[in-house]
Design an enzyme around this catalytic site. Sequence first.
Site, PDB file in Angstrom:
ATOM      1  N   GLY A  16     -80.621   0.071  17.051  1.00 50.71           N
ATOM      2  CA  GLY A  16     -81.309  -1.148  16.653  1.00 50.71           C
ATOM      3  C   GLY A  16     -81.137  -2.227  17.695  1.00 50.71           C
ATOM      4  O   GLY A  16     -81.493  -2.050  18.857  1.00 50.71           O
ATOM      5  N   SER A  42     -76.729   1.959  12.838  1.00 55.23           N
ATOM      6  CA  SER A  42     -75.540   1.913  12.001  1.00 55.23           C
ATOM      7  C   SER A  42     -74.880   0.558  12.111  1.00 55.23           C
ATOM      8  O   SER A  42     -74.661   0.052  13.222  1.00 55.23           O
ATOM      9  CB  SER A  42     -74.543   3.000  12.420  1.00 55.23           C
ATOM     10  OG  SER A  42     -73.321   2.834  11.726  1.00 55.23           O
ATOM     11  N   VAL A  48     -74.538  -5.512  21.657  1.00 57.76           N
ATOM     12  CA  VAL A  48     -74.021  -6.351  22.736  1.00 57.76           C
ATOM     13  C   VAL A  48     -74.250  -7.819  22.401  1.00 57.76           C
ATOM     14  O   VAL A  48     -73.355  -8.637  22.423  1.00 57.76           O
ATOM     15  CB  VAL A  48     -74.662  -5.961  24.083  1.00 57.76           C
ATOM     16  CG1 VAL A  48     -74.253  -6.934  25.170  1.00 57.76           C
ATOM     17  CG2 VAL A  48     -74.241  -4.544  24.455  1.00 57.76           C
ATOM     18  N   LYS A  81     -86.436 -23.324  27.861  1.00 61.88           N
ATOM     19  CA  LYS A  81     -85.844 -23.010  29.155  1.00 61.88           C
ATOM     20  C   LYS A  81     -86.908 -23.151  30.244  1.00 61.88           C
ATOM     21  O   LYS A  81     -87.915 -22.444  30.228  1.00 61.88           O
ATOM     22  CB  LYS A  81     -85.279 -21.576  29.154  1.00 61.88           C
ATOM     23  CG  LYS A  81     -84.690 -21.146  30.488  1.00 61.88           C
ATOM     24  CD  LYS A  81     -84.199 -19.705  30.433  1.00 61.88           C
ATOM     25  CE  LYS A  81     -83.741 -19.224  31.796  1.00 61.88           C
ATOM     26  NZ  LYS A  81     -83.329 -17.809  31.785  1.00 61.88           N
ATOM     27  N   PRO A  99     -87.193 -22.489  39.262  1.00 65.20           N
ATOM     28  CA  PRO A  99     -88.061 -22.981  38.187  1.00 65.20           C
ATOM     29  C   PRO A  99     -89.065 -21.942  37.702  1.00 65.20           C
ATOM     30  O   PRO A  99     -89.444 -21.029  38.446  1.00 65.20           O
ATOM     31  CB  PRO A  99     -88.797 -24.136  38.867  1.00 65.20           C
ATOM     32  CG  PRO A  99     -88.967 -23.653  40.284  1.00 65.20           C
ATOM     33  CD  PRO A  99     -87.710 -22.843  40.600  1.00 65.20           C
ATOM     34  N   VAL A 189     -75.895   9.044  14.419  1.00 66.82           N
ATOM     35  CA  VAL A 189     -76.409  10.338  14.871  1.00 66.82           C
ATOM     36  C   VAL A 189     -75.233  11.193  15.349  1.00 66.82           C
ATOM     37  O   VAL A 189     -74.463  10.785  16.219  1.00 66.82           O
ATOM     38  CB  VAL A 189     -77.430  10.156  16.004  1.00 66.82           C
ATOM     39  CG1 VAL A 189     -77.847  11.500  16.586  1.00 66.82           C
ATOM     40  CG2 VAL A 189     -78.661   9.394  15.505  1.00 66.82           C
ATOM     41  N   THR A 348     -83.006 -10.965  32.981  1.00 62.79           N
ATOM     42  CA  THR A 348     -84.059  -9.950  33.038  1.00 62.79           C
ATOM     43  C   THR A 348     -83.933  -8.853  31.985  1.00 62.79           C
ATOM     44  O   THR A 348     -84.825  -8.013  31.873  1.00 62.79           O
ATOM     45  CB  THR A 348     -84.072  -9.284  34.429  1.00 62.79           C
ATOM     46  OG1 THR A 348     -82.755  -8.816  34.750  1.00 62.79           O
ATOM     47  CG2 THR A 348     -84.520 -10.266  35.494  1.00 62.79           C
TER      48      THR A 348
END
Length: 506
Positions: A16, A42, A48, A81, A99, A189, A348
């Site tokens: 997820g 799960s 993260v 931002k 920028p 899994v 990124t």
Amino acid sequence: MAGERQRTTRVVIVGGGTAGWMTAAAIARLLPHRAEVHLIESEAIGVVGVGEATLPHIRAFNERLGIPEAEFMARTRATFKLGIEFRDWGAIGDSYIHPFGTFGTGSGAVDFHHYYARLLREGAELPPLDRLSYACALAREGRFAMPEMDRRSLAGTFGYAYQFDALLFAPYLRGIAEEMGARRSEGIVVDVERDDESGDIVAVTLADGTRIEGDLFVDCSGFRSLLLGETLGEPFEDWSRWLPADRAVAMPCRTETAVTPYTSAIAMPAGWRWRIPLQHRTGNGYVYASDFLSDDAAAAALRGVVEGEALADPRPLRFKAGRRRQSWSHNCVGIGLASGFLEPLESTSIYLVQQAITLLIELFPDGRTSAADRDEFNRVIDLEYDRIRDFLILHYHATTRSDSPFWDYVRTMPIPDSLSEKLELWRRRGRVVKYREGVFLDASWIAVYMGQGIVPQGWDPRADAPPDGDLRRGIGSLAEQIAAEVARRPGHRAFIDGYCPMAEAA
């Protein structure tokens, strides 16, 4: 034949978090007639959830999903931002902004930086480059207003992205995906079944014995890369010789200073730290190279520089820069960290997720996976990773710092040929290499080159035409015009409070 084209593809997403739910929401929304989406995650496996800053491309992604901007920002406690501030990178004491907009007026046959470089080489005293970009000036003054539609106006020469709470983004997307028909299964899994002949993945089995079959599998399992790496054995290309930072420690704090409309990347002795202001707190982290700094020292350094009361203990993260040799192998597509990782210096990570999703939708399997489609996906994604890699390396390599072993290493390390060629063209002619694919356009490269002291020795010969006096007066007038325009815009916090004040926690 027509019936075969309309065959429903069973898409199984393993994992997820932001990558998984972005994928589920996009496929369910944009391909409802072609795909059945089933996501497995799960709650026992953490996400993260540190990447909180984005690039302007996310606005188009949200629009395609029908996400109202103000609602999204309120739900994720987002701020605007306008770019990224880099402090102490080229040399200690330096500061510049990359920028989301142009330098100069954004128009003309000759790019603005050629005139600016010419005058610098001739010894002219000029306003800092930041004052000659509407986006930079707006950011420096802590102001914000929506871009004007007229690209000929100064207020139309910029874009914007968001700074948001990543831990709130995934649940928000989950609601959208499930509303569009995506299914979710809770579980871990424990087994992956492959076809003996083709090697394709057939099904995954969960810890409770549930077996889930699919036609297309999307690996959003994070750094583990359960399907693409562990099951299919797709090799990982290690780029740590160029991007040696391999760890981070993250810690949110209370906000005690202005909620800036930009992210800050502040160089540190063994890497750099981020500052990301949200509506309710400020995100902080120290990205560092473990060869040059211990984990305990990194945590202590971060504690010593955050601006307000810590809201949690420092959270450690480990990673390695690089990518899988193929992001699409057999009938499995890796998206997000399962495919590769490039440190968060230029925000990124979510962009790469978005690009992979967009490309997958454009090349969505028509029945059995096509080798030609798979090759095209890998070609484009590889280019995205490779060009972002070069841009990140530039930040480290283009420095005069020699105050620590880390900065000595990155300043003197060999760099990829592809970056050497870009640097040579810039130094000789002020030329920015242009590509059909790739996220960072001219202004991005110019900001880093000039911000870190690489002034070209030459320029477009057409920039020699205007007399010096006319050029200097024109540049001075432009700085004054930008300053006057920016002064009329509301403060960033005031704009947020009127447009998208944060929603209270559920």
